[in-house]
Structures are given as structure tokens and as C-alpha cells.
Motif scaffolding. Structure first.
Motif, PDB file in Angstrom:
ATOM      1  N   THR A 123       0.860  -1.188   0.000  1.00 43.54           N
ATOM      2  CA  THR A 123       0.000   0.000   0.000  1.00 43.54           C
ATOM      3  C   THR A 123       0.893   1.234   0.000  1.00 43.54           C
ATOM      4  O   THR A 123       2.046   1.166   0.430  1.00 43.54           O
ATOM      5  CB  THR A 123      -0.910   0.028   1.241  1.00 43.54           C
ATOM      6  OG1 THR A 123      -0.098  -0.059   2.430  1.00 43.54           O
ATOM      7  CG2 THR A 123      -1.882  -1.156   1.222  1.00 43.54           C
ATOM      8  N   PRO A 124       0.388   2.378  -0.471  1.00 41.59           N
ATOM      9  CA  PRO A 124       1.224   3.586  -0.581  1.00 41.59           C
ATOM     10  C   PRO A 124       1.454   4.266   0.765  1.00 41.59           C
ATOM     11  O   PRO A 124       0.947   5.357   1.029  1.00 41.59           O
ATOM     12  CB  PRO A 124       0.422   4.472  -1.536  1.00 41.59           C
ATOM     13  CG  PRO A 124      -1.000   4.068  -1.325  1.00 41.59           C
ATOM     14  CD  PRO A 124      -0.957   2.582  -1.048  1.00 41.59           C
ATOM     15  N   LYS A 158       0.334  -5.420  -7.516  1.00 38.44           N
ATOM     16  CA  LYS A 158       0.532  -3.981  -7.342  1.00 38.44           C
ATOM     17  C   LYS A 158       1.410  -3.746  -6.109  1.00 38.44           C
ATOM     18  O   LYS A 158       1.074  -4.199  -5.012  1.00 38.44           O
ATOM     19  CB  LYS A 158      -0.792  -3.237  -7.169  1.00 38.44           C
ATOM     20  CG  LYS A 158      -0.606  -1.739  -6.914  1.00 38.44           C
ATOM     21  CD  LYS A 158      -1.935  -1.021  -6.744  1.00 38.44           C
ATOM     22  CE  LYS A 158      -2.588  -0.753  -8.081  1.00 38.44           C
ATOM     23  NZ  LYS A 158      -3.756   0.155  -7.960  1.00 38.44           N
ATOM     24  N   TYR A 160       4.317  -0.728  -4.236  1.00 40.15           N
ATOM     25  CA  TYR A 160       4.737   0.670  -4.184  1.00 40.15           C
ATOM     26  C   TYR A 160       6.178   0.737  -3.683  1.00 40.15           C
ATOM     27  O   TYR A 160       6.564   0.023  -2.748  1.00 40.15           O
ATOM     28  CB  TYR A 160       3.831   1.470  -3.252  1.00 40.15           C
ATOM     29  CG  TYR A 160       2.384   1.485  -3.675  1.00 40.15           C
ATOM     30  CD1 TYR A 160       1.881   2.515  -4.474  1.00 40.15           C
ATOM     31  CD2 TYR A 160       1.519   0.472  -3.299  1.00 40.15           C
ATOM     32  CE1 TYR A 160       0.554   2.530  -4.876  1.00 40.15           C
ATOM     33  CE2 TYR A 160       0.193   0.472  -3.698  1.00 40.15           C
ATOM     34  CZ  TYR A 160      -0.277   1.503  -4.482  1.00 40.15           C
ATOM     35  OH  TYR A 160      -1.589   1.509  -4.877  1.00 40.15           O
ATOM     36  N   GLU A 193       4.315   3.638  -8.163  1.00 37.64           N
ATOM     37  CA  GLU A 193       3.504   2.420  -8.221  1.00 37.64           C
ATOM     38  C   GLU A 193       3.957   1.517  -9.363  1.00 37.64           C
ATOM     39  O   GLU A 193       4.308   1.994 -10.449  1.00 37.64           O
ATOM     40  CB  GLU A 193       2.037   2.797  -8.415  1.00 37.64           C
ATOM     41  CG  GLU A 193       1.095   1.639  -8.656  1.00 37.64           C
ATOM     42  CD  GLU A 193      -0.283   2.113  -9.068  1.00 37.64           C
ATOM     43  OE1 GLU A 193      -0.770   1.678 -10.135  1.00 37.64           O
ATOM     44  OE2 GLU A 193      -0.884   2.923  -8.327  1.00 37.64           O
ATOM     45  N   ASP A 273      -5.209  -3.893  -9.756  1.00 36.21           N
ATOM     46  CA  ASP A 273      -5.771  -2.554  -9.961  1.00 36.21           C
ATOM     47  C   ASP A 273      -7.279  -2.531  -9.763  1.00 36.21           C
ATOM     48  O   ASP A 273      -7.930  -1.521 -10.024  1.00 36.21           O
ATOM     49  CB  ASP A 273      -5.420  -2.066 -11.367  1.00 36.21           C
ATOM     50  CG  ASP A 273      -5.128  -0.572 -11.398  1.00 36.21           C
ATOM     51  OD1 ASP A 273      -4.837   0.008 -10.332  1.00 36.21           O
ATOM     52  OD2 ASP A 273      -5.178   0.020 -12.496  1.00 36.21           O
TER      53      ASP A 273
END
Length: 287
Positions: A123-124, A158, A160, A193, A273
Motif C-alpha cells: 500500500t502507498p 501492485k 509501491y 507504483e 488494480d
């Protein structure tokens, strides 16, 4: 900064008479534009000041900064060293199963960059756990790190990344030869990302009485808890349904052996995504 703003800290000369300081920013060192002015009278007794740049688009590019002082006659008298932010970009290779990180060289402390810390999260967020440590590339204006993700079997694809420059020991020219116990400074890049396309391997046949006793896919880089597989017979009747990728079809229908022959499968899943993917094909049940 974690909020995507840029913080510029300036250590000022407290002995030289100065009227004020102007912070400049530019896309390159030859085109610098004023961003803020600091009145020296408001800095009495303070040896440094901080400027927060709220307009910089750190996800788009890197920026150069410098501070210029001016005297009572509004004549620019001295210019600081250049500061340069770190802009990180990531390229995903779906065939090689790698993410390649590239970022520009950080500028400019009164010392070298000792190393760069690479952070990797699902997660960012600003993680405090270092993923990899990369030595600076002295031959080029950029640095590169290739992350092999082929073994990330539980990832949804995905991820980060963030890069952090860590200051090296101060040069003797900066300390005049005196020992110091200053804590190394750090400077952070933007959070970039990376997204891998899902990998889905589906066999075209299975034998419940043989080696492959269950029919089901294997895959990486998708949301494992958002999965559905439906199997139909040649007349379009549903014979099996599951939401668990680890539970394949055992070749039975209501507890009885299904007949050998061709069947159709429909697999639905969600990538990292959040987009739904579908895979349809035929399989052969062998007895």
C-alpha cells in the motif's frame, strides 16, 4: 515529505548583514524562478529556516532549489548550493517478472550520498522497513535497481516503492577538520507504483484417476479472495462452481463421477488494480 510536498531547509550565515533570502526553484539549474521570500529581521537568533513547497508535482519530475541572499540595497549577494529532489519511476516487465526502479542522483549535501534505501510496500505508505540497500552510481546521473518479483506468489501484482538517500560522512572542508556527531540527513523520493499483469495457467485436460486428480488454475498477481471458477458440460449445464483457487474440480457431479469428454470453464478474477478479468476455455476429462 509523506504528503508529497517538498521541504527545503536552509542553514544561513548569521554573521553577514543580510536583508532577506529568496528561495528559487527550477526544472533545471539554468532556469530558476523565485518561490518565497524570508525577511532576515524575522529570523533574528535563528540559524536556519524551512520552506515548504506545496506546488511541486513530485510524481511528475525532480526539482532544483537554491537560496539567494540580498543586502539592504536589494543586491543579490550570495547563492547557496543547489538542492535537487529525487524522482522515482518504475517500469514493470510482465515477461521477465521484474520491476525496474530508476531515479536521479540526489543533490547536494556537504558530503556524498552513502547509499540509497529502497522501501517496498503493498500500500502507498511510508514504511520504516528497508527492503534493499543500493550503492550510488557515480558514473551516471541516475541510479537503477531491478527487483525480481517472480517469487512473490502472494502478491496481487501492485506494489509501491520509495527511495531514500542517506547522507555520508561530512567532508573535512565542511567541518574545518573538527570532529562532529551530526546525525546523517535523509531525503526521500516520491512513492512510485508498479503493476504486474496477472499470470493465469490453466491446463487443458485432467484425469481424476491419474496424476492430476483435480482441475484448476495456478496463477500470480491477482486478488486471491476475489476468484470464481465455473465449469459447464457440453449442454451448457453448470456442473461445478468454486470461489477458492486452491479447490479444483475433482471430476464429480453431485457425488457421482462425471462422464469423460469435453467441458467448458469460465474463470473470473480481479487484478491488483481492481479490474475484473475473465478467462474462458475448454478442458478434457480423461478416465
Amino acid at each position: 515529505l509523506p504528503n508529497n510536498q517538498v521541504e527545503v531547509e536552509y542553514y544561513r550565515d548569521t554573521l553577514t548583514p543580510v536583508k532577506g533570502y529568496t528561495v528559487f526553484r527550477g526544472d533545471n539549474p539554468d532556469e530558476m524562478l523565485p518561490q518565497a521570500y524570508f525577511d532576515a529581521r524575522e529570523l533574528t537568533g535563528v540559524d536556519r529556516f524551512t520552506f515548504i513547497d506545496e506546488t511541486a508535482d513530485v510524481n511528475a519530475q525532480d526539482y532544483y532549489y537554491e537560496v539567494v541572499s540580498q543586502n539592504d540595497c536589494d543586491i543579490l549577494t550570495s547563492t547557496s548550493n543547489l538542492g535537487r529532489t529525487i524522482h522515482l519511476v518504475v517500469q514493470s516487465d510482465d515477461e521477465a517478472l521484474t520491476n525496474t526502479l530508476m531515479w536521479n542522483r540526489y543533490l547536494d549535501w556537504d558530503s556524498t550520498v552513502a547509499y540509497y534505501n529502497v522501501y517496498k510496500t503493498a500500500t502507498p505508505i511510508y514504511s520504516t522497513t528497508v527492503y534493499k540497500q543500493v550503492m550510488p552510481n557515480s558514473a551516471y546521473d541516475y541510479n537503477e535497481f531491478v527487483d525480481d518479483i517472480s517469487e512473490d506468489v502472494n502478491s496481487n501484482g501492485k506494489v509501491y516503492y520509495r527511495v531514500e538517500a542517506v547522507q555520508g560522512p561530512l567532508l573535512s572542508s565542511a567541518t574545518n577538520g573538527y570532529p562532529n556527531d551530526l546525525t546523517p540527513k535523509v531525503s526521500n523520493s516520491n512513492i512510485a507504483e508498479a503493476l504486474q499483469d496477472p499470470l493465469m495457467y490453466v491446463p487443458n485436460a485432467f484425469a481424476p484417476d491419474g496424476v492430476n486428480k483435480r482441475f484448476g488454475p495456478k496463477g500470480q498477481f491477482f486478488e486471491f479472495d476475489q476468484f470464481e471458477m465455473t465449469i459447464y458440460n457440453r449442454w451448457g449445464e453448470q456442473v461445478y462452481l468454486t470461489n477458492d483457487i486452491n479447490k479444483g474440480w475433482d471430476g464429480t457431479v453431485e457425488g457421482k463421477d462425471a462422464s469423460a469428454g469435453s467441458y467448458v470453464y469460465m474463470i473470473r478474477y480481479v487484478d491488483g488494480d481492481g479490474k475484473e478479468k475473465r478467462k474462458k476455455g475448454s478442458l478434457t476429462l480423461i478416465r
